[in-house]
Design an enzyme around this catalytic site. Structure first.
Site, PDB file in Angstrom:
ATOM      1  N   ASP A 119       0.737  -1.118  -0.038  1.00 58.07           N
ATOM      2  CA  ASP A 119       0.041   0.136   0.105  1.00 58.07           C
ATOM      3  C   ASP A 119       0.934   1.461  -0.077  1.00 58.07           C
ATOM      4  O   ASP A 119       0.643   2.340  -0.879  1.00 58.07           O
ATOM      5  CB  ASP A 119      -0.965  -0.003   1.208  1.00 58.07           C
ATOM      6  CG  ASP A 119      -1.887  -0.955   1.156  1.00 58.07           C
ATOM      7  OD1 ASP A 119      -1.856  -1.938   0.241  1.00 58.07           O
ATOM      8  OD2 ASP A 119      -2.878  -1.195   2.215  1.00 58.07           O
TER       9      ASP A 119
ATOM     10  N   SER B 129     -34.665  -9.823 -16.362  1.00 54.72           N
ATOM     11  CA  SER B 129     -34.772 -10.502 -15.211  1.00 54.72           C
ATOM     12  C   SER B 129     -34.755 -12.091 -15.430  1.00 54.72           C
ATOM     13  O   SER B 129     -34.370 -12.383 -16.564  1.00 54.72           O
ATOM     14  CB  SER B 129     -35.776 -10.220 -14.144  1.00 54.72           C
ATOM     15  OG  SER B 129     -37.036 -10.638 -14.524  1.00 54.72           O
ATOM     16  N   LEU B 130     -34.748 -12.744 -14.529  1.00 55.16           N
ATOM     17  CA  LEU B 130     -34.660 -14.422 -14.739  1.00 55.16           C
ATOM     18  C   LEU B 130     -35.699 -15.250 -14.165  1.00 55.16           C
ATOM     19  O   LEU B 130     -36.235 -14.635 -13.105  1.00 55.16           O
ATOM     20  CB  LEU B 130     -33.194 -14.574 -14.258  1.00 55.16           C
ATOM     21  CG  LEU B 130     -31.849 -14.240 -14.592  1.00 55.16           C
ATOM     22  CD1 LEU B 130     -30.619 -14.494 -13.789  1.00 55.16           C
ATOM     23  CD2 LEU B 130     -31.616 -14.833 -15.896  1.00 55.16           C
TER      24      LEU B 130
ATOM     25  N   GLU C 216     -22.834 -19.783 -12.964  1.00 56.22           N
ATOM     26  CA  GLU C 216     -22.340 -18.471 -12.337  1.00 56.22           C
ATOM     27  C   GLU C 216     -22.961 -18.309 -11.190  1.00 56.22           C
ATOM     28  O   GLU C 216     -24.148 -18.671 -10.767  1.00 56.22           O
ATOM     29  CB  GLU C 216     -22.286 -17.083 -13.122  1.00 56.22           C
ATOM     30  CG  GLU C 216     -21.721 -17.264 -14.547  1.00 56.22           C
ATOM     31  CD  GLU C 216     -22.120 -16.093 -15.423  1.00 56.22           C
ATOM     32  OE1 GLU C 216     -22.937 -15.163 -14.681  1.00 56.22           O
ATOM     33  OE2 GLU C 216     -21.991 -16.275 -16.669  1.00 56.22           O
TER      34      GLU C 216
ATOM     35  N   LYS D 251     -24.594 -16.204  -8.315  1.00 57.43           N
ATOM     36  CA  LYS D 251     -25.673 -15.053  -8.380  1.00 57.43           C
ATOM     37  C   LYS D 251     -25.266 -14.080  -7.124  1.00 57.43           C
ATOM     38  O   LYS D 251     -25.738 -14.413  -6.054  1.00 57.43           O
ATOM     39  CB  LYS D 251     -27.360 -15.659  -8.230  1.00 57.43           C
ATOM     40  CG  LYS D 251     -28.205 -14.594  -8.400  1.00 57.43           C
ATOM     41  CD  LYS D 251     -29.633 -15.188  -8.460  1.00 57.43           C
ATOM     42  CE  LYS D 251     -30.748 -14.063  -9.094  1.00 57.43           C
ATOM     43  NZ  LYS D 251     -31.007 -12.917  -8.084  1.00 57.43           N
TER      44      LYS D 251
ATOM     45  N   ARG E 256     -30.253  -0.786 -13.111  1.00 61.10           N
ATOM     46  CA  ARG E 256     -31.295  -1.584 -13.888  1.00 61.10           C
ATOM     47  C   ARG E 256     -32.623  -0.608 -14.009  1.00 61.10           C
ATOM     48  O   ARG E 256     -33.055  -0.771 -15.027  1.00 61.10           O
ATOM     49  CB  ARG E 256     -31.264  -2.776 -13.469  1.00 61.10           C
ATOM     50  CG  ARG E 256     -32.302  -3.606 -14.032  1.00 61.10           C
ATOM     51  CD  ARG E 256     -32.327  -4.882 -13.457  1.00 61.10           C
ATOM     52  NE  ARG E 256     -33.419  -6.050 -14.187  1.00 61.10           N
ATOM     53  CZ  ARG E 256     -34.506  -5.903 -13.903  1.00 61.10           C
ATOM     54  NH1 ARG E 256     -34.908  -5.456 -13.037  1.00 61.10           N
ATOM     55  NH2 ARG E 256     -35.424  -6.642 -14.458  1.00 61.10           N
TER      56      ARG E 256
ATOM     57  N   GLU F 159     -23.191  -6.872 -11.485  1.00 59.27           N
ATOM     58  CA  GLU F 159     -23.613  -6.508 -10.196  1.00 59.27           C
ATOM     59  C   GLU F 159     -22.644  -5.941  -9.382  1.00 59.27           C
ATOM     60  O   GLU F 159     -21.337  -6.213  -9.018  1.00 59.27           O
ATOM     61  CB  GLU F 159     -23.831  -7.932  -9.487  1.00 59.27           C
ATOM     62  CG  GLU F 159     -24.940  -7.987  -8.575  1.00 59.27           C
ATOM     63  CD  GLU F 159     -26.518  -8.152  -9.080  1.00 59.27           C
ATOM     64  OE1 GLU F 159     -26.553  -7.822 -10.266  1.00 59.27           O
ATOM     65  OE2 GLU F 159     -27.339  -8.270  -8.281  1.00 59.27           O
TER      66      GLU F 159
ATOM     67  N   LYS G  85     -26.918 -20.611 -17.439  1.00 54.17           N
ATOM     68  CA  LYS G  85     -26.894 -20.008 -18.565  1.00 54.17           C
ATOM     69  C   LYS G  85     -26.587 -20.999 -19.765  1.00 54.17           C
ATOM     70  O   LYS G  85     -25.553 -21.665 -19.901  1.00 54.17           O
ATOM     71  CB  LYS G  85     -26.133 -18.831 -18.866  1.00 54.17           C
ATOM     72  CG  LYS G  85     -26.568 -17.877 -17.850  1.00 54.17           C
ATOM     73  CD  LYS G  85     -25.491 -16.629 -17.952  1.00 54.17           C
ATOM     74  CE  LYS G  85     -25.510 -15.628 -16.691  1.00 54.17           C
ATOM     75  NZ  LYS G  85     -24.919 -14.417 -16.718  1.00 54.17           N
TER      76      LYS G  85
ATOM     77  N   LYS H  49     -32.269 -20.389  -6.705  1.00 46.09           N
ATOM     78  CA  LYS H  49     -32.317 -19.528  -5.391  1.00 46.09           C
ATOM     79  C   LYS H  49     -32.201 -20.382  -4.222  1.00 46.09           C
ATOM     80  O   LYS H  49     -32.998 -21.464  -4.124  1.00 46.09           O
ATOM     81  CB  LYS H  49     -33.602 -18.807  -5.204  1.00 46.09           C
ATOM     82  CG  LYS H  49     -33.882 -17.719  -6.391  1.00 46.09           C
ATOM     83  CD  LYS H  49     -32.958 -16.561  -6.155  1.00 46.09           C
ATOM     84  CE  LYS H  49     -33.699 -15.335  -5.723  1.00 46.09           C
ATOM     85  NZ  LYS H  49     -34.858 -14.714  -6.539  1.00 46.09           N
TER      86      LYS H  49
HETATM   87  S1  IVH Z   1     -27.699 -12.687 -15.762  1.00 40.13           S
HETATM   88  C1  IVH Z   1     -30.500 -11.665 -19.345  1.00 40.13           C
HETATM   89  N1  IVH Z   1     -25.838 -13.361 -14.169  1.00 40.13           N
HETATM   90  O1  IVH Z   1     -30.018 -11.418 -10.827  1.00 40.13           O
HETATM   91  C2  IVH Z   1     -29.761 -12.186 -18.112  1.00 40.13           C
HETATM   92  N2  IVH Z   1     -27.820 -12.028 -13.387  1.00 40.13           N
HETATM   93  O2  IVH Z   1     -32.677 -12.225 -10.994  1.00 40.13           O
HETATM   94  C3  IVH Z   1     -29.942 -11.168 -16.822  1.00 40.13           C
HETATM   95  N3  IVH Z   1     -27.710 -11.414 -10.917  1.00 40.13           N
HETATM   96  O3  IVH Z   1     -31.104  -8.693 -12.549  1.00 40.13           O
HETATM   97  C4  IVH Z   1     -28.905 -11.466 -15.593  1.00 40.13           C
HETATM   98  N4  IVH Z   1     -25.875 -12.290 -10.560  1.00 40.13           N
HETATM   99  O4  IVH Z   1     -29.101  -8.348 -10.969  1.00 40.13           O
HETATM  100  C5  IVH Z   1     -27.015 -12.797 -14.141  1.00 40.13           C
HETATM  101  N5  IVH Z   1     -24.252 -14.174 -12.754  1.00 40.13           N
HETATM  102  C6  IVH Z   1     -25.067 -13.306 -12.938  1.00 40.13           C
HETATM  103  C7  IVH Z   1     -25.864 -12.660 -11.827  1.00 40.13           C
HETATM  104  C8  IVH Z   1     -27.101 -11.795 -11.945  1.00 40.13           C
HETATM  105  C9  IVH Z   1     -26.794 -11.707 -10.008  1.00 40.13           C
HETATM  106  C10 IVH Z   1     -29.002 -10.879 -10.695  1.00 40.13           C
HETATM  107  C11 IVH Z   1     -29.072  -9.523 -11.802  1.00 40.13           C
HETATM  108  C12 IVH Z   1     -30.366  -9.652 -12.381  1.00 40.13           C
HETATM  109  C13 IVH Z   1     -31.285 -10.692 -11.146  1.00 40.13           C
HETATM  110  C14 IVH Z   1     -32.170 -11.692 -12.124  1.00 40.13           C
END
Ligand code: IVH
Length: 336
Positions: free
Chosen positions: A37, A86-87, A116, A118, A139, A173, A289, A313
């Protein structure tokens, strides 16, 4: 040190910025510091001294220019060029298998998944033009968000310039690490200020500051996982996208799985769920995905979410707490 001429200062400032950016990248993006640092601070202050002597040498991408600008009156609204979707959710193994079966029906091609973490934060969009960070937004409702460029510039894991002069929008995020959250609440408690319920709320409150100096003190970070208008990246799949944006200097999460077997996906979910408490940031699940972009398009979208992805979730956490006191208040109408 003898005073440098303008020309010498310009060259020295360029070298200092390059080094500070490389050290910042190692520290904030790769979590692998290259120097102490003190060494960083020494070079940083040398750059500040040059920029104070010759303000004409200041550029927006200088590591000294993260905090600044004015206190805003409010945030501007911005329409997203491509909606931020959203998902759909899965809550158990059956939901996950049903998702896999739906995908199998929607494509004839062989495919694999990328899984990945979340991240439990706030979705943000970062626009880069010719490699320079020019606009950051929340968003919002997915169609219209708020412009929070000044605040996102203070997030050290967000590079102000990329390693290639590329124009595209990257998404991810923004979150508050667990240790930063604990420290913030401790400080607030000491000062008699209201504490934040969780890191997500703390991150949201920090990004909503009209004075970016406050945001800068909150130690936010970011993981990037998506993009829009990214033809310039020349990538054909999610895994290629993650690798490419990482090469550009953007922070991606190293914990991920690529697999074509849903049982392996399930094992990854179980493993992550077990380890979630050991991570330095909060997650609320795993996102699965379809990897290949062409296959994604073939599978398509509903109005709100892609059909090619799902969020597994984790069950809401149950924790024991001690109820110390209850304060009763009597309202205007006599209701307790
Ligand atoms: S993909 C079209 N990947 O989860 C795909 N979302 O419930 C859109 N999130 O609004 C999102 N980690 O804020 C994706 N590795 C990740 C994520 C992620 C967190 C959040 C994101 C999204 C929400 C959907």
């Amino acid at each position: 040190m003898s005073k440098l001429t303008l020309l010498e200062s310009e060259e020295r400032a360029r070298i200092l910025r390059e080094r500070l950016n490389a050290y910042g990248h190692a520290y904030y993006v790769l979590d692998a510091p290259m120097v102490s640092d003190q060494e960083y601070d020494k070079l940083y202050h040398e750059l500040v001294a040059i920029e104070t002597e010759y303000p004409e040498l200041i550029i927006q991408e200088s590591p000294t220019q993260r905090v600044g600008g004015q206190i805003l009156a409010g945030f501007e609204k911005v329409a997203h060029d491509v909606p931020m979707l959203s998902l759909g959710n899965a809550f158990n193994k059956e939901d996950l298998i049903a998702f896999d079966e739906r995908i199998q029906k929607l494509t004839d091609k062989p495919f694999n998944y990328v899984c990945e973490l979340k991240i439990d934060g706030l979705a943000v969009s970062l626009k880069y033009e010719a490699g320079r960070f020019v606009r950051g937004a929340t968003r919002g409702d997915g169609t219209v968000g708020e412009e929070i460029t000044q605040n996102l510039r203070t997030v050290k894991a967000i590079p102000l310039s990329l390693r290639e002069p590329i124009t595209f929008e990257v998404r991810g995020e923004c979150y508050m690490p667990k240790d930063a959250f604990a420290k913030l609440n401790e400080d607030r408690d000491e000062k008699g200020q209201e504490i934040f319920a969780n890191p997500r709320n703390a991150a949201a409150g920090s990004l909503r500051q009209l004075d970016s100096k406050v945001t800068a003190e909150r130690h936010l970070s970011v993981f990037l996982y998506g993009a829009a208008n990214f033809e310039a990246l020349a990538v054909n799949s999610q895994s290629e996208l993650l690798n490419k944006i990482s090469e550009l200097g953007l922070r991606t999460n190293p914990l991920r799985l690529e697999s074509d077997a849903i049982e392996e996906v399930w094992a990854f979910i179980e493993d992550i769920q077990e380890r979630r408490h050991t991570l330095p940031y909060e997650i609320d699940g795993v996102v699965i995905k379809v990897n290949d972009f062409e296959t994604q398009e073939e599978i398509g979208y509903t109005v709100r979410a892609p059909r090619w992805a799902i969020a597994y979730k984790f069950p809401a956490e149950e924790k024991e707490t001690i109820l110390r006191d209850i304060e009763w208040t009597v309202g205007r109408t006599g209701v307790v």
